[in-house]
Design a protein around this motif. Sequence first.
Motif, PDB file in Angstrom:
ATOM      1  N   ASN A 105       1.692 -12.878  -4.078  1.00 18.93           N
ATOM      2  CA  ASN A 105       3.035 -12.908  -3.489  1.00 18.93           C
ATOM      3  C   ASN A 105       3.612 -11.504  -3.369  1.00 18.93           C
ATOM      4  O   ASN A 105       4.217 -11.153  -2.354  1.00 18.93           O
ATOM      5  N   PHE A 106       3.409 -10.697  -4.399  1.00 22.31           N
ATOM      6  CA  PHE A 106       3.892  -9.320  -4.349  1.00 22.31           C
ATOM      7  C   PHE A 106       3.210  -8.542  -3.230  1.00 22.31           C
ATOM      8  O   PHE A 106       3.851  -7.808  -2.474  1.00 22.31           O
ATOM      9  N   LEU A 107       1.889  -8.717  -3.100  1.00 22.20           N
ATOM     10  CA  LEU A 107       1.163  -8.007  -2.051  1.00 22.20           C
ATOM     11  C   LEU A 107       1.614  -8.460  -0.670  1.00 22.20           C
ATOM     12  O   LEU A 107       1.697  -7.657   0.271  1.00 22.20           O
ATOM     13  N   GLY A 108       1.899  -9.762  -0.535  1.00 25.48           N
ATOM     14  CA  GLY A 108       2.397 -10.271   0.742  1.00 25.48           C
ATOM     15  C   GLY A 108       3.733  -9.645   1.109  1.00 25.48           C
ATOM     16  O   GLY A 108       3.946  -9.216   2.249  1.00 25.48           O
ATOM     17  N   LEU A 109       4.631  -9.588   0.150  1.00 24.48           N
ATOM     18  CA  LEU A 109       5.931  -8.959   0.411  1.00 24.48           C
ATOM     19  C   LEU A 109       5.772  -7.476   0.727  1.00 24.48           C
ATOM     20  O   LEU A 109       6.446  -6.931   1.611  1.00 24.48           O
ATOM     21  N   LEU A 110       4.866  -6.830   0.027  1.00 21.60           N
ATOM     22  CA  LEU A 110       4.626  -5.408   0.261  1.00 21.60           C
ATOM     23  C   LEU A 110       4.067  -5.171   1.659  1.00 21.60           C
ATOM     24  O   LEU A 110       4.445  -4.210   2.352  1.00 21.60           O
ATOM     25  N   SER A 111       3.187  -6.068   2.083  1.00 20.98           N
ATOM     26  CA  SER A 111       2.622  -5.910   3.431  1.00 20.98           C
ATOM     27  C   SER A 111       3.706  -6.072   4.486  1.00 20.98           C
ATOM     28  O   SER A 111       3.739  -5.326   5.469  1.00 20.98           O
ATOM     29  N   PHE A 112       4.602  -7.036   4.299  1.00 18.41           N
ATOM     30  CA  PHE A 112       5.683  -7.200   5.269  1.00 18.41           C
ATOM     31  C   PHE A 112       6.631  -6.002   5.249  1.00 18.41           C
ATOM     32  O   PHE A 112       7.168  -5.607   6.293  1.00 18.41           O
ATOM     33  N   ALA A 113       6.805  -5.408   4.106  1.00 17.73           N
ATOM     34  CA  ALA A 113       7.626  -4.202   4.041  1.00 17.73           C
ATOM     35  C   ALA A 113       6.981  -3.080   4.841  1.00 17.73           C
ATOM     36  O   ALA A 113       7.668  -2.308   5.528  1.00 17.73           O
ATOM     37  N   HIS A 114       5.659  -2.981   4.778  1.00 22.13           N
ATOM     38  CA  HIS A 114       4.969  -1.938   5.545  1.00 22.13           C
ATOM     39  C   HIS A 114       4.989  -2.253   7.037  1.00 22.13           C
ATOM     40  O   HIS A 114       5.042  -1.356   7.869  1.00 22.13           O
ATOM     41  N   PHE A 115       4.902  -3.547   7.380  1.00 22.99           N
ATOM     42  CA  PHE A 115       4.982  -3.919   8.793  1.00 22.99           C
ATOM     43  C   PHE A 115       6.370  -3.631   9.365  1.00 22.99           C
ATOM     44  O   PHE A 115       6.522  -3.411  10.562  1.00 22.99           O
ATOM     45  N   SER A 116       7.383  -3.625   8.518  1.00 25.44           N
ATOM     46  CA  SER A 116       8.736  -3.378   9.004  1.00 25.44           C
ATOM     47  C   SER A 116       8.916  -1.951   9.513  1.00 25.44           C
ATOM     48  O   SER A 116       9.900  -1.643  10.190  1.00 25.44           O
ATOM     49  N   VAL A 117       7.974  -1.089   9.216  1.00 22.15           N
ATOM     50  CA  VAL A 117       8.030   0.284   9.700  1.00 22.15           C
ATOM     51  C   VAL A 117       8.008   0.300  11.231  1.00 22.15           C
ATOM     52  O   VAL A 117       8.546   1.204  11.876  1.00 22.15           O
ATOM     53  N   ILE A 118       7.421  -0.734  11.810  1.00 17.54           N
ATOM     54  CA  ILE A 118       7.351  -0.831  13.266  1.00 17.54           C
ATOM     55  C   ILE A 118       8.753  -0.830  13.868  1.00 17.54           C
ATOM     56  O   ILE A 118       8.988  -0.288  14.954  1.00 17.54           O
ATOM     57  N   PHE A 119       9.673  -1.428  13.163  1.00 14.69           N
ATOM     58  CA  PHE A 119      11.008  -1.611  13.704  1.00 14.69           C
ATOM     59  C   PHE A 119      11.923  -0.405  13.511  1.00 14.69           C
ATOM     60  O   PHE A 119      13.083  -0.443  13.892  1.00 14.69           O
ATOM     61  N   ILE A 120      11.417   0.654  12.959  1.00 12.13           N
ATOM     62  CA  ILE A 120      12.219   1.875  12.822  1.00 12.13           C
ATOM     63  C   ILE A 120      12.304   2.527  14.214  1.00 12.13           C
ATOM     64  O   ILE A 120      11.279   2.772  14.850  1.00 12.13           O
ATOM     65  N   PRO A 121      13.506   2.767  14.649  1.00  9.23           N
ATOM     66  CA  PRO A 121      13.615   3.391  15.985  1.00  9.23           C
ATOM     67  C   PRO A 121      12.996   4.789  16.005  1.00  9.23           C
ATOM     68  O   PRO A 121      12.979   5.505  15.001  1.00  9.23           O
TER      69      PRO A 121
END
Length: 159
Positions: A105-121
């Motif tokens: 679960n922690f790794l899953g949340l961490l992966s989504f946090a890294h994917f959120s980098v896409i949304f940085i303008p």
Amino acid sequence: MSNKNHQDQSLSFEAQAAQAIKDEAMKIAKAGQTPGQTKKETQLIAQGIAKGIESYKKQEKIKARERSKNEKKKKVGSVASSTDVTDKPKAASGRLSKVIKYIVNFLGLLSFAHFSVIFIPKQVLETNAHWLPIIGISLGIVYLMAAFMGLRIAKNLRN
């Protein structure tokens, strides 16, 4: 009287117990004595009573030993059944699979946090930091793969 006390002290415990049985048997034989019964007959009856008492005590000792053995077996059996050998690995693997699930679960949340980098303008990123989304996505993929592997391991541990 003092002579008898001196003899009692010099006798062993077993001899004192045997003498006590003989005395008790004589009392019982005299209590049940019929008129015209000779002293020799009373002594023979007392001997029979003493042998009966001794055999009864031996049987009771044997029964007591058997009872204590059975109680010990029951105690050992109940302890063994409460902590069954086959239950220990299952319980340990169940706990381990839960720990692995938490890590997943922690790794899953961490992966989504890294994917959120896409949304940085792009305007927020520095001019030389265009590589940041690529690394973020790469790490997200690595964390997601690790999470799926962890789920597979947890599933194998439960089975």
